[in-house]
Design an enzyme around this catalytic site. Structure first.
Site, short mmCIF file in Angstrom:
data_model
loop_
_atom_site.label_atom_id
_atom_site.label_comp_id
_atom_site.label_asym_id
_atom_site.label_seq_id
_atom_site.Cartn_x
_atom_site.Cartn_y
_atom_site.Cartn_z
N TYR A 84 15.45 -53.81 67.65
CA TYR A 84 15.26 -55.23 67.99
C TYR A 84 14.34 -55.89 66.96
CZ TYR A 84 12.88 -59.27 70.03
OH TYR A 84 12.31 -60.51 70.21
N ASN A 133 5.96 -63.27 76.10
CA ASN A 133 6.03 -64.39 77.03
C ASN A 133 6.14 -63.90 78.48
OD1 ASN A 133 7.56 -67.27 75.57
ND2 ASN A 133 6.61 -65.63 74.45
N ARG A 180 8.80 -44.95 75.96
CA ARG A 180 9.89 -45.55 75.18
C ARG A 180 9.86 -44.93 73.79
NH1 ARG A 180 8.95 -51.79 74.37
NH2 ARG A 180 10.44 -52.17 76.02
N LYS A 181 11.04 -44.63 73.22
CA LYS A 181 11.11 -44.09 71.85
C LYS A 181 10.47 -45.07 70.88
CE LYS A 181 15.56 -41.70 71.93
NZ LYS A 181 16.88 -41.77 71.29
N THR A 205 9.08 -63.31 66.35
CA THR A 205 8.25 -62.55 67.29
C THR A 205 7.12 -61.82 66.58
OG1 THR A 205 8.28 -60.58 68.71
CG2 THR A 205 10.04 -60.74 67.12
N ASP A 206 6.06 -61.54 67.31
CA ASP A 206 4.95 -60.74 66.73
C ASP A 206 5.40 -59.30 66.47
OD1 ASP A 206 5.03 -59.76 69.36
OD2 ASP A 206 2.89 -60.08 69.75
N GLU A 207 6.53 -58.89 67.06
CA GLU A 207 6.97 -57.50 66.87
C GLU A 207 7.37 -57.21 65.43
OE1 GLU A 207 9.24 -55.63 69.91
OE2 GLU A 207 8.58 -57.05 71.44
N ASP A 248 29.41 -68.86 70.76
CA ASP A 248 28.69 -67.79 70.06
C ASP A 248 28.11 -68.33 68.75
OD1 ASP A 248 28.04 -65.42 68.66
OD2 ASP A 248 29.71 -64.33 69.59
N LYS A 277 15.06 -58.86 64.18
CA LYS A 277 14.32 -60.13 64.17
C LYS A 277 13.63 -60.33 62.81
CE LYS A 277 13.74 -62.76 67.04
NZ LYS A 277 14.52 -63.98 67.39
N PRO A 322 8.34 -48.41 87.09
CA PRO A 322 8.26 -47.37 86.07
C PRO A 322 7.28 -47.76 84.95
CG PRO A 322 10.22 -48.72 85.73
CD PRO A 322 9.46 -49.35 86.86
N PHE A 347 15.63 -67.44 78.99
CA PHE A 347 14.28 -67.67 79.54
C PHE A 347 13.49 -68.75 78.76
CE2 PHE A 347 9.90 -65.52 79.10
CZ PHE A 347 9.33 -66.24 80.14
N ILE A 348 13.25 -68.52 77.48
CA ILE A 348 12.33 -69.41 76.75
C ILE A 348 13.03 -70.72 76.37
CG2 ILE A 348 10.77 -69.62 74.79
CD1 ILE A 348 10.62 -66.52 74.73
N ARG A 356 -0.47 -55.42 74.85
CA ARG A 356 0.29 -56.63 74.51
C ARG A 356 -0.57 -57.85 74.81
NH1 ARG A 356 2.63 -53.02 72.58
NH2 ARG A 356 4.80 -52.39 72.83
P1 NAD Z 1 16.68 -64.20 76.60
O1 NAD Z 1 17.29 -62.86 76.41
O2 NAD Z 1 16.15 -64.60 77.93
O3 NAD Z 1 17.74 -65.33 76.20
C1 NAD Z 1 18.54 -65.24 75.06
C2 NAD Z 1 19.67 -66.25 75.17
O4 NAD Z 1 20.47 -66.16 73.97
C3 NAD Z 1 20.60 -66.01 76.36
O5 NAD Z 1 20.83 -67.22 77.05
C4 NAD Z 1 21.89 -65.49 75.71
O6 NAD Z 1 23.05 -65.84 76.44
C5 NAD Z 1 21.83 -66.18 74.36
N1 NAD Z 1 22.63 -65.47 73.35
C6 NAD Z 1 22.61 -64.14 73.06
N2 NAD Z 1 23.51 -63.87 72.10
C7 NAD Z 1 24.08 -65.04 71.75
C8 NAD Z 1 25.07 -65.41 70.80
N3 NAD Z 1 25.65 -64.50 70.01
N4 NAD Z 1 25.43 -66.71 70.70
C9 NAD Z 1 24.85 -67.65 71.50
N5 NAD Z 1 23.92 -67.35 72.44
C10 NAD Z 1 23.53 -66.07 72.55
O7 NAD Z 1 15.57 -64.31 75.47
P2 NAD Z 1 14.16 -65.05 75.49
O8 NAD Z 1 13.15 -64.14 76.07
O9 NAD Z 1 14.33 -66.41 76.05
O10 NAD Z 1 13.87 -65.12 73.93
C11 NAD Z 1 14.21 -66.28 73.17
C12 NAD Z 1 13.79 -66.05 71.73
O11 NAD Z 1 12.39 -65.80 71.65
C13 NAD Z 1 14.48 -64.85 71.07
O12 NAD Z 1 14.80 -65.20 69.75
C14 NAD Z 1 13.42 -63.76 71.11
O13 NAD Z 1 13.58 -62.85 70.06
C15 NAD Z 1 12.15 -64.59 70.95
N6 NAD Z 1 10.94 -63.96 71.53
C16 NAD Z 1 10.88 -63.65 72.85
C17 NAD Z 1 9.72 -63.09 73.36
C18 NAD Z 1 9.59 -62.77 74.84
O14 NAD Z 1 8.52 -62.33 75.25
N7 NAD Z 1 10.60 -62.99 75.66
C19 NAD Z 1 8.65 -62.82 72.54
C20 NAD Z 1 8.75 -63.13 71.19
C21 NAD Z 1 9.91 -63.72 70.69
#
Ligand code: NAD
Length: 330
Positions: free
Chosen positions: A151, A181, A274-275, A127-129, A63, A155, A206, A11-12, A215
């Site tokens: 999680y 996000n 959620r736990k 992340t803020d978490e 990977d 992080k 749900p 996504f991001i 949030r």
């Molecule tokens: P996402 O789950 O949509 O995407 C994660 C991507 O990482 C996927 O394309 C997946 O294939 C890839 N991936 C997973 N394991 C892998 C590995 N071992 N090797 C290579 N690629 C791998 O996540 P997102 O929402 O886009 O989040 C991106 C980052 O931002 C993460 O680090 C997440 O912790 C952080 N983040 C996200 C949010 C949110 O609201 N989504 C908020 C704060 C921080």
């Protein structure tokens, strides 16, 4: 300059890369002539997120825990932006192994290779978490870390490892900690796309517990703009909080999503909480605002309406995903 971006078929990261390569580019991106994406394409990654083929983009299916592959890619990269992670809290509650492996070991594999090849800059997306639940007030960057879910703990571990590589080895590491996000291309297991796609399908949504968990919502393009500001204008060894400026309870968010999808509260199913569900996250992002000129540009009401429209118009993107990944949410 070749920029290595991990996790950019998710996504991001994909939004960040589309912004860099798109017309006008994201803030700063002028120094980037080539982007190499490394992504494992887990259930959360999809090549289509990166858009049409581009000669400035190389996609490597692999990977971040694969030390040999990471070493090869790092040798050809000047800077790194690291998004790859297992990212869904609910999945970390049912099984944390991939979270420890990818988020902790994978990040460490990248840091070791970055140090070996003396890359110029390493932006770690956290992340803020990591601050844990904040009952009142806001968390500045120097607030103690108190993660609660597996999680968030994974992080926090990777965030601290990244900072340790700066403090111990002098690697130019910069850490971003953002809030929740939302926007197009988010996998339909997170609350906003889950609720939108359920409502578009005529299904219930749900809502966890009393729905009063709070949030802060950040449009994904604002987050990517913040990451790019940190990469281009931030300082080595520094942490930057990136917020969206829209704090809502999950009940308030649900009300807005129901309205946007033309549904009412009869579609909401209250489910067991959620736990270990964190009650509230709230970050202070004055540092990014004052030092980097960061400002979220997307107004939440407009951003949410456009997100709903995107899911309405892009069924072929989310329908197969919704049924392929297995349940992550009650
Ligand atoms: P996402 O789950 O949509 O995407 C994660 C991507 O990482 C996927 O394309 C997946 O294939 C890839 N991936 C997973 N394991 C892998 C590995 N071992 N090797 C290579 N690629 C791998 O996540 P997102 O929402 O886009 O989040 C991106 C980052 O931002 C993460 O680090 C997440 O912790 C952080 N983040 C996200 C949010 C949110 O609201 N989504 C908020 C704060 C921080």
């Amino acid at each position: 300059m070749n920029l290595l971006v991990t996790g950019a078929a998710g996504f991001i990261g994909s939004t960040y890369v589309r912004g860099l390569l798109g017309p006008g580019g994201a803030a700063g991106g002028a120094d980037v002539t080539h982007v190499t994406v490394l992504d494992k394409l887990t259930y959360a990654g999809s090549l289509s997120n990166l858009g049409p083929a581009d000669p400035r983009l190389t996609f490597v299916h692999g990977d971040i825990c694969d030390a040999g592959l990471v070493d090869t890619l790092m040798a050809g990269a000047r800077q790194v932006v690291h998004f790859a992670a297992e990212s869904h809290v609910d999945r970390s509650i049912t099984g944390a192994d991939p979270f420890v492996r990818t988020n902790v070991e994978g990040t460490h594999t990248l840091l070791q290779a970055a140090l070996r090849h003396r890359v110029e800059r390493f932006v770690h997306v956290s992340t803020d978490e990591v601050y844990g639940s904040v009952e009142t007030g806001t968390s500045p960057e120097d607030a103690p870390l108190s993660p609660n879910s597996p999680y968030a703990a994974s992080k926090a571990a990777s965030d601290l490892l990244a900072l340790a590589y700066h403090r111990t080895h002098g690697l130019d590491v910069r850490v971003t900690r953002c809030s929740n996000n939302y926007g197009p291309h988010q996998f339909p297991e997170k609350i906003i796309p889950l609720f939108i796609t359920n409502l578009l399908d005529g299904a219930d949504v749900p809502l966890y517990g009393d729905g009063l968990n709070i949030r802060d919502w950040l449009h994904v393009e604002d987050h990517c703009h913040g990451v790019e500001l940190v990469r281009t204008r931030g300082r080595p060894g520094e942490i930057y909080n990136i917020g969206g400026g829209t704090a809502l309870t999950n009940r308030e968010l649900t009300g807005r999503l129901l309205a946007a999808c033309g549904a009412d509260w009869s579609r909401v199913r209250q489910v067991a909480d959620r736990k270990g569900h964190d009650r509230r996250y709230a970050i202070r992002d004055d540092k990014a605002r004052d030092e980097l000129g960061y400002r979220p540009r997307h107004d939440f009401a407009t951003g949410l309406a456009r997100t709903v429209s995107w899911y309405r118009d892009n069924r072929p993107w989310w329908e197969p995903l919704k049924h392929s990944a297995g349940p992550a949410h009650p």
